[in-house]
Design a protein around this motif. Structure first.
Motif, PDB file in Angstrom:
ATOM      1  N   LYS A  47      46.679  10.488  72.471  1.00  0.00           N
ATOM      2  CA  LYS A  47      45.111  10.131  72.759  1.00  0.00           C
ATOM      3  C   LYS A  47      44.273  11.324  72.190  1.00  0.00           C
ATOM      4  O   LYS A  47      43.323  10.906  71.542  1.00  0.00           O
ATOM      5  N   GLU A  48      44.735  12.429  72.059  1.00  0.00           N
ATOM      6  CA  GLU A  48      44.090  13.716  71.491  1.00  0.00           C
ATOM      7  C   GLU A  48      43.988  13.765  70.164  1.00  0.00           C
ATOM      8  O   GLU A  48      43.422  13.946  69.495  1.00  0.00           O
ATOM      9  N   SER A  90      41.830   9.032  66.582  1.00  0.00           N
ATOM     10  CA  SER A  90      40.207   8.900  66.391  1.00  0.00           C
ATOM     11  C   SER A  90      39.712   7.875  67.331  1.00  0.00           C
ATOM     12  O   SER A  90      38.508   8.143  68.013  1.00  0.00           O
ATOM     13  N   SER A  91      40.533   7.106  67.992  1.00  0.00           N
ATOM     14  CA  SER A  91      40.067   6.104  68.826  1.00  0.00           C
ATOM     15  C   SER A  91      40.329   6.404  70.572  1.00  0.00           C
ATOM     16  O   SER A  91      39.906   6.034  71.171  1.00  0.00           O
ATOM     17  N   GLY A  92      40.826   7.706  70.478  1.00  0.00           N
ATOM     18  CA  GLY A  92      41.116   8.451  71.985  1.00  0.00           C
ATOM     19  C   GLY A  92      39.981   8.564  72.667  1.00  0.00           C
ATOM     20  O   GLY A  92      39.935   8.207  73.951  1.00  0.00           O
ATOM     21  N   SER A  93      38.684   8.595  72.294  1.00  0.00           N
ATOM     22  CA  SER A  93      37.537   8.654  73.052  1.00  0.00           C
ATOM     23  C   SER A  93      37.040   7.511  73.727  1.00  0.00           C
ATOM     24  O   SER A  93      36.424   7.521  74.724  1.00  0.00           O
ATOM     25  N   ARG A  94      37.722   6.477  73.434  1.00  0.00           N
ATOM     26  CA  ARG A  94      37.579   4.932  74.056  1.00  0.00           C
ATOM     27  C   ARG A  94      38.670   4.677  74.824  1.00  0.00           C
ATOM     28  O   ARG A  94      38.824   3.415  75.340  1.00  0.00           O
ATOM     29  N   LYS A 100      37.276  -1.587  68.706  1.00  0.00           N
ATOM     30  CA  LYS A 100      36.525  -0.893  69.056  1.00  0.00           C
ATOM     31  C   LYS A 100      36.432  -1.009  70.735  1.00  0.00           C
ATOM     32  O   LYS A 100      35.303  -0.544  71.485  1.00  0.00           O
ATOM     33  N   HIS A 143      37.106  -0.991  74.738  1.00  0.00           N
ATOM     34  CA  HIS A 143      37.577   0.340  75.687  1.00  0.00           C
ATOM     35  C   HIS A 143      38.878   0.094  76.270  1.00  0.00           C
ATOM     36  O   HIS A 143      39.197  -1.374  76.395  1.00  0.00           O
ATOM     37  N   GLN A 155      41.595   5.401  78.034  1.00  0.00           N
ATOM     38  CA  GLN A 155      41.736   6.477  79.380  1.00  0.00           C
ATOM     39  C   GLN A 155      43.245   5.979  79.680  1.00  0.00           C
ATOM     40  O   GLN A 155      43.745   5.061  79.857  1.00  0.00           O
TER      41      GLN A 155
END
Length: 196
Positions: free
Chosen positions: A91-92, A95-99, A71, A73, A101
Motif C-alpha cells: 500500500k505504501e 500510487s493507488s494506496g491512498s484509496r 479509481k 475505493h 484501506q
C-alpha cells in the motif's frame, strides 16, 4: 501485461502461494491472476464511485489493482498478520494506496462499512465461515439499504451450494475466465450475485 510487468507498474510484490497459517477454515493465500482482474474490470461492475471489500486480501493485489485501474475505493481484510504486513508495505509503495484501506482481523467479526457496495472473494475460507460472513453483509445491508454485488472468483461447489440457497441473493452474471488458462476448468469464472 504479465504478472511481473503489473507488479512493476503497481510497485507491489504479491506473487507466491502462502499456506503457513492456513487451516480447515481459512485457506492459503494465493493471488488472483491479473488477467482475471482485467476481465472483471471490463465487465463494468466496478467503477470509480464504488467501494470494494476484498475478503482474505492477502498481500493486497486485488484492492490495489482495482483502485489503480478504476479509481474506486477498496478495503481488504486479512487475518494473517505476517501477510497483512506485506499488504501494508505494498500500500505504501503503490500510487493507488491512498484509496485503499487494509484491516488486520477476523472476517466473521468484521462489521461491513455502509459505503461498501462491491465484495470480492477468491475462496478465502470454508463455506461454514462464508455463512457467518454473509450474515455480517446482510446486517450492513439492512442498516443501510443499497445494491451490493458479491463476486466470487473460482467458486467451489460448496460455495455455490451455499449461495444458491441464500434467499437474499440473486445470481446476475457469470464472467467466463476459462480461456485465460490452459486446460479446461469450469471453475475458472467469476460468479456475480446481487443483493438489494
Amino acid at each position: 501485461m504479465n504478472e511481473n510487468e503489473w507488479g512493476k507498474v503497481l510497485k507491489i510484490r504479491t506473487t507466491g502461494r502462502d499456506d503457513s497459517n492456513s487451516d480447515t477454515y481459512r485457506y492459503p493465500y494465493e493471488p488472483t491472476s491479473y488477467d482475471v482482474l482485467e476481465r472483471l474490470i471490463r465487465s463494468g461492475y466496478i467503477e470509480k464511485p464504488n467501494t470494494v471489500l476484498d475478503y482474505g486480501c492477502g498481500k493486497g493485489r486485488v484492492s490495489l489493482f482495482l483502485a489503480f485501474q478504476t479509481k474506486c475505493h477498496s478495503i481488504g481484510i486479512e487475518y494473517d498478520e505476517r501477510v497483512f504486513d506485506r499488504a501494508m508495505a505494498n500500500k505504501e509503495a503503490c500510487s493507488s494506496g491512498s484509496r485503499v484501506q487494509f484491516v488486520c482481523g477476523d472476517a466473521k467479526g468484521y462489521d461491513v462499512p455502509s459505503e461498501v457496495d462491491r465484495i470480492f472473494f477468491f475462496n478465502p475460507f470454508s463455506s461454514i465461515l462464508l455463512r457467518s460472513i454473509l450474515k455480517k453483509i446482510y446486517e450492513s445491508y439492512y442498516e443501510a439499504p443499497r445494491r451490493i454485488l458479491l463476486m466470487f472468483y473460482y467458486p467451489s461447489n460448496e460455495y455455490m451450494d451455499c449461495l444458491m440457497n441464500e434467499h437474499e441473493l440473486t445470481l446476475v452474471d457469470e464472467i467466463d475466465c476459462g480461456d485465460l488458462f490452459k486446460g479446461s476448468d469450469d471453475r475458472e469464472r467469476i460468479v456475480v450475485f446481487s443483493m438489494g
